[in-house]
Design a protein around this motif. Sequence first.
Motif, PDB file in Angstrom:
ATOM      1  N   GLY A   1       1.489 -10.368  21.858  1.00 23.69           N
ATOM      2  CA  GLY A   1       0.714 -10.837  20.720  1.00 23.69           C
ATOM      3  C   GLY A   1       0.469  -9.800  19.640  1.00 23.69           C
ATOM      4  O   GLY A   1      -0.395  -9.983  18.787  1.00 23.69           O
ATOM      5  N   ILE A   2       1.226  -8.710  19.642  1.00 23.71           N
ATOM      6  CA  ILE A   2       1.029  -7.637  18.666  1.00 23.71           C
ATOM      7  C   ILE A   2       2.177  -7.663  17.663  1.00 23.71           C
ATOM      8  O   ILE A   2       3.346  -7.490  18.043  1.00 23.71           O
ATOM      9  N   ALA A   3       1.842  -7.885  16.391  1.00 27.15           N
ATOM     10  CA  ALA A   3       2.854  -7.832  15.345  1.00 27.15           C
ATOM     11  C   ALA A   3       3.248  -6.376  15.115  1.00 27.15           C
ATOM     12  O   ALA A   3       2.388  -5.507  14.933  1.00 27.15           O
ATOM     13  N   LYS A   4       4.543  -6.100  15.133  1.00 25.92           N
ATOM     14  CA  LYS A   4       5.020  -4.720  14.991  1.00 25.92           C
ATOM     15  C   LYS A   4       5.140  -4.382  13.503  1.00 25.92           C
ATOM     16  O   LYS A   4       6.213  -4.098  12.970  1.00 25.92           O
ATOM     17  N   THR A   5       4.026  -4.408  12.841  1.00 25.96           N
ATOM     18  CA  THR A   5       3.979  -4.190  11.398  1.00 25.96           C
ATOM     19  C   THR A   5       4.116  -2.712  11.063  1.00 25.96           C
ATOM     20  O   THR A   5       3.922  -1.838  11.925  1.00 25.96           O
ATOM     21  N   PRO A   6       4.403  -2.397   9.807  1.00 27.08           N
ATOM     22  CA  PRO A   6       4.397  -0.982   9.413  1.00 27.08           C
ATOM     23  C   PRO A   6       3.063  -0.298   9.680  1.00 27.08           C
ATOM     24  O   PRO A   6       3.031   0.895  10.006  1.00 27.08           O
ATOM     25  N   GLU A   7       1.954  -1.033   9.560  1.00 28.43           N
ATOM     26  CA  GLU A   7       0.639  -0.445   9.839  1.00 28.43           C
ATOM     27  C   GLU A   7       0.520  -0.096  11.326  1.00 28.43           C
ATOM     28  O   GLU A   7      -0.044   0.949  11.685  1.00 28.43           O
ATOM     29  N   TRP A   8       1.039  -0.966  12.172  1.00 23.69           N
ATOM     30  CA  TRP A   8       1.058  -0.676  13.612  1.00 23.69           C
ATOM     31  C   TRP A   8       1.894   0.571  13.893  1.00 23.69           C
ATOM     32  O   TRP A   8       1.496   1.453  14.659  1.00 23.69           O
ATOM     33  N   ALA A   9       3.054   0.671  13.250  1.00 22.80           N
ATOM     34  CA  ALA A   9       3.947   1.794  13.500  1.00 22.80           C
ATOM     35  C   ALA A   9       3.420   3.097  12.919  1.00 22.80           C
ATOM     36  O   ALA A   9       3.652   4.170  13.487  1.00 22.80           O
ATOM     37  N   GLU A  10       2.718   3.038  11.816  1.00 21.27           N
ATOM     38  CA  GLU A  10       2.230   4.259  11.167  1.00 21.27           C
ATOM     39  C   GLU A  10       1.393   5.106  12.122  1.00 21.27           C
ATOM     40  O   GLU A  10       1.538   6.335  12.172  1.00 21.27           O
ATOM     41  N   ALA A  11       0.534   4.474  12.883  1.00 23.34           N
ATOM     42  CA  ALA A  11      -0.334   5.214  13.803  1.00 23.34           C
ATOM     43  C   ALA A  11       0.450   5.885  14.919  1.00 23.34           C
ATOM     44  O   ALA A  11      -0.030   6.841  15.531  1.00 23.34           O
ATOM     45  N   ILE A  12       1.647   5.411  15.175  1.00 24.44           N
ATOM     46  CA  ILE A  12       2.466   5.948  16.255  1.00 24.44           C
ATOM     47  C   ILE A  12       3.402   7.041  15.752  1.00 24.44           C
ATOM     48  O   ILE A  12       3.464   8.134  16.321  1.00 24.44           O
ATOM     49  N   CYS A  13       4.124   6.741  14.673  1.00 21.52           N
ATOM     50  CA  CYS A  13       5.200   7.644  14.251  1.00 21.52           C
ATOM     51  C   CYS A  13       4.831   8.533  13.075  1.00 21.52           C
ATOM     52  O   CYS A  13       5.631   9.379  12.669  1.00 21.52           O
ATOM     53  N   ALA A  14       3.630   8.364  12.515  1.00 21.55           N
ATOM     54  CA  ALA A  14       3.125   9.206  11.428  1.00 21.55           C
ATOM     55  C   ALA A  14       3.906   9.030  10.122  1.00 21.55           C
ATOM     56  O   ALA A  14       3.829   9.888   9.244  1.00 21.55           O
ATOM     57  N   VAL A  15       4.637   7.945   9.993  1.00 26.66           N
ATOM     58  CA  VAL A  15       5.270   7.605   8.723  1.00 26.66           C
ATOM     59  C   VAL A  15       4.375   6.583   8.033  1.00 26.66           C
ATOM     60  O   VAL A  15       4.017   5.563   8.643  1.00 26.66           O
ATOM     61  N   PRO A  16       3.974   6.805   6.786  1.00 27.50           N
ATOM     62  CA  PRO A  16       3.074   5.860   6.114  1.00 27.50           C
ATOM     63  C   PRO A  16       3.621   4.435   6.109  1.00 27.50           C
ATOM     64  O   PRO A  16       4.831   4.226   5.935  1.00 27.50           O
ATOM     65  N   ALA A  17       2.743   3.493   6.298  1.00 28.82           N
ATOM     66  CA  ALA A  17       3.155   2.086   6.331  1.00 28.82           C
ATOM     67  C   ALA A  17       3.870   1.688   5.046  1.00 28.82           C
ATOM     68  O   ALA A  17       4.860   0.941   5.082  1.00 28.82           O
ATOM     69  N   GLU A  18       3.401   2.191   3.921  1.00 28.53           N
ATOM     70  CA  GLU A  18       4.044   1.862   2.655  1.00 28.53           C
ATOM     71  C   GLU A  18       5.491   2.354   2.628  1.00 28.53           C
ATOM     72  O   GLU A  18       6.382   1.668   2.131  1.00 28.53           O
ATOM     73  N   THR A  19       5.723   3.547   3.171  1.00 31.52           N
ATOM     74  CA  THR A  19       7.081   4.094   3.219  1.00 31.52           C
ATOM     75  C   THR A  19       7.976   3.226   4.094  1.00 31.52           C
ATOM     76  O   THR A  19       9.120   2.913   3.726  1.00 31.52           O
ATOM     77  N   ILE A  20       7.465   2.830   5.267  1.00 27.24           N
ATOM     78  CA  ILE A  20       8.256   1.996   6.174  1.00 27.24           C
ATOM     79  C   ILE A  20       8.612   0.678   5.505  1.00 27.24           C
ATOM     80  O   ILE A  20       9.760   0.216   5.551  1.00 27.24           O
ATOM     81  N   ARG A  21       7.622   0.057   4.846  1.00 27.42           N
ATOM     82  CA  ARG A  21       7.842  -1.264   4.241  1.00 27.42           C
ATOM     83  C   ARG A  21       8.872  -1.187   3.105  1.00 27.42           C
ATOM     84  O   ARG A  21       9.806  -1.995   3.039  1.00 27.42           O
ATOM     85  N   GLU A  22       8.740  -0.192   2.230  1.00 26.78           N
ATOM     86  CA  GLU A  22       9.680  -0.074   1.118  1.00 26.78           C
ATOM     87  C   GLU A  22      11.069   0.321   1.600  1.00 26.78           C
ATOM     88  O   GLU A  22      12.083  -0.117   1.045  1.00 26.78           O
ATOM     89  N   PHE A  23      11.104   1.149   2.635  1.00 27.06           N
ATOM     90  CA  PHE A  23      12.381   1.529   3.232  1.00 27.06           C
ATOM     91  C   PHE A  23      13.071   0.299   3.812  1.00 27.06           C
ATOM     92  O   PHE A  23      14.275   0.087   3.614  1.00 27.06           O
ATOM     93  N   ALA A  24      12.321  -0.544   4.511  1.00 27.36           N
ATOM     94  CA  ALA A  24      12.893  -1.764   5.092  1.00 27.36           C
ATOM     95  C   ALA A  24      13.395  -2.702   3.993  1.00 27.36           C
ATOM     96  O   ALA A  24      14.462  -3.327   4.133  1.00 27.36           O
ATOM     97  N   ARG A  25      12.660  -2.805   2.913  1.00 28.48           N
ATOM     98  CA  ARG A  25      13.093  -3.668   1.803  1.00 28.48           C
ATOM     99  C   ARG A  25      14.383  -3.151   1.169  1.00 28.48           C
ATOM    100  O   ARG A  25      15.290  -3.934   0.846  1.00 28.48           O
ATOM    101  N   LEU A  26      14.447  -1.839   0.960  1.00 35.13           N
ATOM    102  CA  LEU A  26      15.670  -1.258   0.411  1.00 35.13           C
ATOM    103  C   LEU A  26      16.846  -1.512   1.347  1.00 35.13           C
ATOM    104  O   LEU A  26      17.935  -1.911   0.908  1.00 35.13           O
TER     105      LEU A  26
END
Length: 865
Positions: free
Chosen positions: A311-336
């Motif tokens: 039941g956990i969405a693997k969102t960029p915000e979820w990942a940020e706390a784990i991998c120390a990459v900002p959620a905004e960076t992950i999201r824009e990277f995924a879009r690119l």
Amino acid sequence: MDKQDIIDARKKAREGERIFYTSCPNNGCWDSACILKCHEKDGKLIAIEPDDSINAGMCREDVEWESIWRGMVQMRPCSMGHAWKEELYGETRLTHPMKRIGEKGPGKGYFVEIGWEEALDTIAEKMIEIKEKYGEFGIFHTQYGSFSKNGFPLAKWWPASFGFWGDHSTSGHTAGENFHLGFDLTKSMVSGASPALPGFEASDVFNSKLIIMWGMDPVVDWFGPTSYYMQLAHEYGCKTIVVDPRYTASCEVLADQWIPIRPGTDLAMLLAMAQVLFEEDLYDHDYVAEWVEPEGFKEWRAYCLGRGEDGIAKTPEWAEAICAVPAETIREFARLYGTTKPVHLQYFYSCAKRHLGEYSAAAAMLLQTMTGNLACPGGCQTGSALPTPGRIPTPFADFKQAPSDYTIPVLCNNNKLTETLACQKDYWEGRMSEEEFRHRIGAPTDDSPLPNIQMLIIENNYVNNHHDTNKRMEGFASTEFNWGFQWHKNQPSMEFCDIVLPSPVWQFEGMDQYMYGHQRFVSGPSGMRNYFVFSDAGCEYPGEVRSKEWVWTQIAKRLGVAEQYNPRMVDVEWEDWTAAQREIYKEAYEEWAEDKTGVLKRLGIDPKPWDEFVANPVVRIPIDTPYYPYKSCLEAGINPFQTESGKIEFVSSFVKKNDLTKTKWRGQFDPMPVWEPSYVEGDIATAAADGFYNPKASEYPLSLVTPVSVYRQHSSNDNNPLLREDCYRHGVWISGVDAKARGIKDGDVVRVYSETGEMELAAYVTNRMMPGTAAVHHGAWFQGGGKKTELNPYGMDMRGAPNILLDDVHLPNILGTLLTAGLVEVEKVADGDVEGYGPEAERSGMRGAATAIASREALGEKEAL
């Protein structure tokens, strides 16, 4: 002396020299067969020049675009290729057979010179003895022990030794390729049983619109044309993004963006990218509909979006706390990533070869699949990404070996030799069950034979180059008799030989075959396969060095199988050996040049006479269109994805239907890439023994990575004085933040330690490292001159061989991966200017215990020992 005098003197010095060409495709140069133009005089190598077989006198950068695209470029050697002269004539070069007096292991004995007859007689007698006592699986030959084969050259006629399943370089990707793509590297690259070839030719990167180097540093670790073409692609406007905990040379030279990430947390970021692609509908619907098994796709999609069991969405915000990459960076990277095509996403070996790295490697393949980038021009399969079809048939030298129906059996996983040596005694003496023994070593079936290794034939630096070196050394010391070929007197693996033979450097000395079955007509296995080079006889053997094929022939005589092994050379005297080998290669070339099938004519190749050919021994044709992953299958209408469903499976049907603990994998695995494995109680910390979230990180808080160096081919050249310290500073990389917290300044001597070993070396304080991370480059030779402890039975390492810091634990996860990461702590020992430390001490090699060498003349009464 005026200018003309200098010119005349140089001309005179070069009188009588001979030019020959060769290649150095040592393991570590996967996609290259670089061409070295060599100058030899009086039997010695005096100079090495780069390739001039095409576009002579031109800078590569001045070659016209059409030639670059079609692969008509020089294949130039790297720094190591140019430095071989110092390796050949180093002061520590081993030039005579040696016998060990005393126990095996550093500091436990010494060597004396012996003659060839004594060495060969003893080796043959011991081989017969070991086989009689322990059976044919009591002998293990270390060279090429992977890909379900073994390199023991006499096995076809004198059955002994056994093979390993798996490999080293791509081992972290193997599970994902097998389970999700239905791809087996052994079948495609080694046995030829599968037409599926997932590699790419270098110029195909020009088709890419975006290159993502995830844990990849091609400027340093991908020698040959691929890194050059990636640099050209970047110059011509292809955007490049690097994801890596280090600011690497490729970041500096190629990257438009660097995304630093905590080591071992790559899967979290990949899952978050998938979540964005699903949520924003950025995946390739047509490709998925054609090539992907639909039910598994839906299941992984639900998992990423938080609609699965956890039941956990693997969102960029979820990942940020784990991998120390900002959620905004992950999201824009995924879009690119999702809106650019084609994308060459190369998820490299470093990220996959760690605890649970198989999951992240599989996730990268699935991302390439859902975006339609897995098998297309400019795309990347992102797994092994190695084999491509050859473009030119090469000559074959037929030494007329006798046929044989004996096949060397496969007994265990190639990254579990250390574990095999550690627990085989317990099994054979009844203290360990058969089930447990098979479990630990990766026995391929429940009825395959089991090894009892009492002789190791060591043909490389095999002790030094795998995880958990201390445990490995203990295993190598436990056998009854070991022998092998080594290059240097202070090579770590030499310490575990009872007899050691001086090894030739085969690309320069003599005419032996190259590794992995290459003859002297050499082409790379991938990268650029539109050429081959004939590696001619080069320099004289120094001292008492002999051809390996001569050595094996002499052993074959003593075992009674020489006529089967090498019938054309069995009666050749040593003085005529190289000339006789060369004649067989000449014969092979001339038969090839006859072109009886007309294939050379169709390719536009007009073979030269032998004497003209060896003067410029490169055959090259232009590439029409570069190879991309699975191109040959797709163009022929062959389905390359040999899964149960015949599709790419996001949820593996094989894993779902099989108990993997009863297969060669001997461990557990989830059918799809998940952050928390279902078989782990609690959370991922229990499984990922090298990660930030493991409880032992409180004692060992730094995540160690072990990148390769541009000055080492694995451990080759660590003893090369031209490369050792003058141009390469070996040390532990640590961030300024972590160094300050420990009172460490740049150049200080530090102790680096883990659960498995410890070392002393200099600190390199740099903000190229992400805080919480350390790096020690792969390839240094263990030198156990430090204090002996229970943890360090051969002494603390005083050179900095990183494998001593890494464990080899896989269970309960599946086996197969060669681990290259771990958790460590670093503490200051001394200021960098303390006497006995620093560059001069390292350069002289005085820090660390060197092998004790003695001559017969010097030993006197000790010789009787």
